[in-house]
Design a protein around this motif. Structure first.
Motif, PDB file in Angstrom:
ATOM      1  N   VAL A 495      53.092  35.411  44.076  1.00 51.04           N
ATOM      2  CA  VAL A 495      51.392  35.001  43.782  1.00 51.04           C
ATOM      3  C   VAL A 495      50.725  36.502  43.583  1.00 51.04           C
ATOM      4  O   VAL A 495      50.508  37.218  44.743  1.00 51.04           O
ATOM      5  N   PHE A 496      50.166  36.812  42.548  1.00 53.23           N
ATOM      6  CA  PHE A 496      49.527  37.978  42.465  1.00 53.23           C
ATOM      7  C   PHE A 496      48.211  37.723  42.669  1.00 53.23           C
ATOM      8  O   PHE A 496      47.605  37.048  41.582  1.00 53.23           O
ATOM      9  N   ALA A 497      47.640  38.362  43.698  1.00 52.37           N
ATOM     10  CA  ALA A 497      46.120  37.792  44.065  1.00 52.37           C
ATOM     11  C   ALA A 497      45.430  39.319  44.294  1.00 52.37           C
ATOM     12  O   ALA A 497      45.828  39.792  45.371  1.00 52.37           O
ATOM     13  N   VAL A 498      44.322  39.749  43.606  1.00 50.89           N
ATOM     14  CA  VAL A 498      43.882  40.879  43.795  1.00 50.89           C
ATOM     15  C   VAL A 498      42.326  40.861  43.059  1.00 50.89           C
ATOM     16  O   VAL A 498      41.898  40.178  42.231  1.00 50.89           O
ATOM     17  N   GLY A 499      41.799  41.963  43.867  1.00 46.14           N
ATOM     18  CA  GLY A 499      40.232  41.966  43.305  1.00 46.14           C
ATOM     19  C   GLY A 499      39.852  43.109  43.250  1.00 46.14           C
ATOM     20  O   GLY A 499      40.293  44.189  44.326  1.00 46.14           O
ATOM     21  N   GLY A 500      38.761  43.576  42.259  1.00 47.76           N
ATOM     22  CA  GLY A 500      38.205  44.923  42.219  1.00 47.76           C
ATOM     23  C   GLY A 500      37.143  45.112  43.251  1.00 47.76           C
ATOM     24  O   GLY A 500      36.476  44.391  43.870  1.00 47.76           O
TER      25      GLY A 500
END
Length: 729
Positions: A495-500
């Protein structure tokens, strides 16, 4: 010298009883530091405060408002010790014609072509001419948001542009050749990076002298201090200083001959700019960087006779003018440029009485010419009789918005002007007294008529985010076994979960990046992925490894500013062989990877190798542990990175090390029509203090940094390295 008091000459002087009594009294404070003045017309009280704006009658008290405001201005200028000497200086008067300004990111692809390594000023300007009529000035912005990734200060970043300071000078001259004045930015908050060894004003004056720029933009300044103005004067380079924020010490109006405007109240009655009213020659460039519908902005400008900051590239987020707003600005600017002396008339009077509700007008008279600008605040068109003008026999009247001569009916000495006005539209009337000649008037009117053939409201007002593309990373030759120094990462679900973590931009469409499975850029990303197996470097590429690459290939980039800036005599410093190589651009890293038979990782590959499949926040678990990473550096200079194998306890579930807190690491590149940006992972040990505007850290595995790209000279950083991957068989 004042003279002694004498009694009036009762025998020869006509009796002067002063002005007529006012009906509506306005009290304007002399201590306010606000940007705008109270408007005429009384707002209704409860229960109609929220629904009764239609009850406001500005016409009824406009004359009283104007009378009292003139009294207030006279006294207020005394209170601030005002002198207009700088507005009379010929070398600064270009500011009074600086109608359309733009803050321009140096990373804008229309300004610099990384493939040819050339500044492309003509391409940049030609695009703006086509879309909204072009610029009168530009702010070349080369500092924020990348400043703070390492210890380069605001002045260092001018020197690390392509071609160095001479490259910046050439860009300045290219703008000036097109008649566009140039501002450079000053940052009062930059005290956490390298100490420049001089005052900010002396440092800025030196950059101005070296480049020949025309002005200084004071980022976050509430009025640019006189020290900047005087330092440039002392160098023989007089400049226009332009603060971003509200002038808080009002005496600064004396030498801040221009400023930005912001946040004009969007009510039924358009407001008046306090600074423009105090000094009508003070040119405000109104700025609404995040606005997607700029109609109110442009009405406010036209009503006040002020300019606009046509800022579209907001820290790499492309907030384009809609075609409708672009065409509106083109028409306003054409009028301003034809009649520049009128826009800064010392006898400007807003709130001229109009015949129809929701129509507001300002009067700008100079030497036998008078310009009336009108705005329609209604959401529907208003045609017919709009305003009555005191008539002088022989005066001619022109609708300069539509390019048509008018033949108004004159009743009781008043010329009754009829105009069509679109919904939320604009109008302009020029009165020309007998004997007055306007140079170039016929050509101007013909061009205005051509523009007016297409109504503004027929242009699209729709806004949408600029689409981005992820730059392709070609696969490597697949290898079944992890090469030496690499770790095999097994296939699996992730699960690729990322935020800037960009400081500005809210959660709006257009922020951060757009992965191939998304329909627009956005700050937060999540996707369940089936990961193919791959191999990744256990550690970032070291100085010794990069030296082997150079020795084998003779690699040396054409743009070599700051290339391996930490090396001495073409080799790593003693004791630095096992530290991560830094001061390498994305292009340098790709060149190494290709030589090694590897490639740079996609961001999701980097994150999977760092995080595993359990969604942990750090490579070792969910709690931050400073013992597993290099010591934080809060000083003003960057320090040597730790060796890449110095923190084995910081390894990921797969055994990948040195992922977080030593040096940032290159991954993917994203491109749109105007901006290139790289995703950086892992953060670094460098945390410059004193300001919240420095490039933010991203130690958590669900966060990434977005680093704007211009050219290798500027992109290289002392706290940025990389690691490689190889595809698995």
């Amino acid at each position: 010298m004042t003279t002694p008091y004498t009694t009036p000459d009762y025998d020869n002087e006509a009796a002067d009883h002063g002005r007529e009594a006012i009906t509506t009294e306005y009290k304007f404070s002399h201590v306010t530091t606000g940007r705008y003045l109270p408007t005429p017309g009384k707002a209704p009280a409860w229960p109609f405060a929220d629904i009764g704006s239609w009850m406001i009658d500005a016409n009824a008290s406009a004359a009283d408002w104007l009378t009292e405001l003139k009294d207030w201005r006279r006294e207020h200028l005394v209170r601030i010790g005002y002198t207009d000497a700088n507005y009379r200086r010929p070398e600064l008067q270009w500011a009074q014609r600086n109608f359309v300004h733009a803050q321009m990111m140096v990373e804008d692809r229309y300004f610099f072509d990384v493939d040819t390594a050339q500044y492309t000023v003509d391409r940049y300007l030609d695009d703006l001419v086509a879309r909204f009529g072009g610029l009168d000035s530009v702010l070349i912005w080369y500092i924020y948001p990348n400043i703070g990734i390492d210890d380069r200060n605001q002045f260092d970043l001018a020197h690390t542009l392509p071609g160095g300071i001479e490259g910046l000078k050439a860009a300045v001259q290219a703008f000036q050749k097109r008649g566009v004045r140039v501002f450079l930015p000053a940052k009062p908050w930059d005290h956490g990076t390298r100490d420049p060894g001089v005052t900010h004003w002396d440092g800025m004056a030196a950059i101005i002298k070296a480049t020949g720029a025309d002005g200084i933009n004071g980022d976050t300044f509430n009025g640019v201090p006189r020290a900047f103005f005087d330092a440039c004067d002392a160098n023989g380079n007089p400049v226009v200083v332009q603060p971003e924020s509200t002038i808080s010490s009002e005496e600064q109006l004396i030498w801040n001959v221009q400023s930005w405007g912001k946040k004009a109240p969007d009510g039924p009655v358009p407001p008046v700019s306090k600074w423009k009213w105090l000094e009508p020659r003070h040119m405000v460039n109104y700025e609404n960087r995040w606005g997607r519908n700029r109609n109110h902005d442009l009405q406010y400008c036209f009503f006040n006779g002020i300019g606009y900051n046509a800022w579209e590239n907001i820290w790499g987020i492309w907030n384009a003018f809609t075609p409708r707003d672009g065409e509106t600005l083109r028409r306003i600017a054409a009028i301003y440029r034809q009649f520049p002396q009128l826009v800064v008339s010392l006898d400007w009077e807003p709130y001229q009485v109009c015949f129809q509700g929701g129509i507001f007008a300002s009067r700008f008279p100079v030497g036998g010419l008078t310009l009336h600008t009108l705005v329609n605040r209604n959401e529907y068109p208003v045609d017919g009789e709009q305003i009555g003008l005191a008539h002088v026999e022989g005066t001619r009247y022109y609708d300069v918005w539509h390019g048509v001569e008018l033949s108004p009916v004159v009743r009781d000495g008043v010329a009754v002007i009829e105009l069509p006005m679109e919904a939320r539209g604009f109008g302009a009337v020029l009165s020309v007294q007998p004997g007055v000649v306007v140079d170039g008037f016929d050509a101007f009117m013909a061009a205005a008529a051509t523009r007016a053939r297409q109504p503004l409201n027929s242009y699209s007002g729709a806004w949408k985010a600029a689409p981005q593309q992820l730059r392709e990373i070609p696969p490597t030759a697949a290898q079944a076994v992890a090469p030496d120094g690499m770790v095999g990462i097994p296939a699996g679900e992730f699960v690729f979960a990322v935020g800037g973590i960009e400081i500005e931009g809210f959660n709006w469409a257009g922020q951060d990046v757009q992965f191939p499975w998304e329909d627009c850029p956005r700050r937060h990303h999540r996707r369940r992925m089936q990961m193919a197996a791959f191999h990744i470097d256990r550690h970032p590429v070291t100085n010794a490894q990069f030296k082997a690459f150079i020795d084998a290939t003779g690699y040396h980039p054409a743009d070599d500013i700051n290339f391996l800036a930490h090396w001495v005599d073409g080799a790593p410093r003693a004791g630095w062989d096992n530290k991560p190589v830094t001061w390498v651009s994305l292009e340098d890293a790709r060149a190494y990877a290709a030589w090694a038979g590897k490639r740079l990782p996609h961001e999701w590959e980097w994150q999977y190798a760092a995080q595993g499949s359990d969604g942990r926040l750090y490579p070792w678990g969910n709690d931050w542990d400073p013992a597993r990473v290099p010591r934080v550096n809060r000083g003003r200079r960057i320090l040597p990175p730790d060796d890449v194998d110095a923190h084995p306890d910081g390894a990921s579930p797969f055994g990948v090390e040195d992922l977080v807190g030593n040096v940032w690491q290159w991954t993917d590149e994203f491109v749109d029509d105007h901006t290139r940006a790289a995703i950086l992972r892992g953060g670094s040990s460098y945390q410059p203090q004193t300001s919240h505007w420095y490039f933010p850290q991203a130690y958590r595995l669900d966060q990434h940094g977005k680093y704007l790209l211009m050219a290798p000279a500027k992109d290289r950083s002392g706290m940025l390295g990389f690691r490689c991957v190889v595809d698995a068989a």
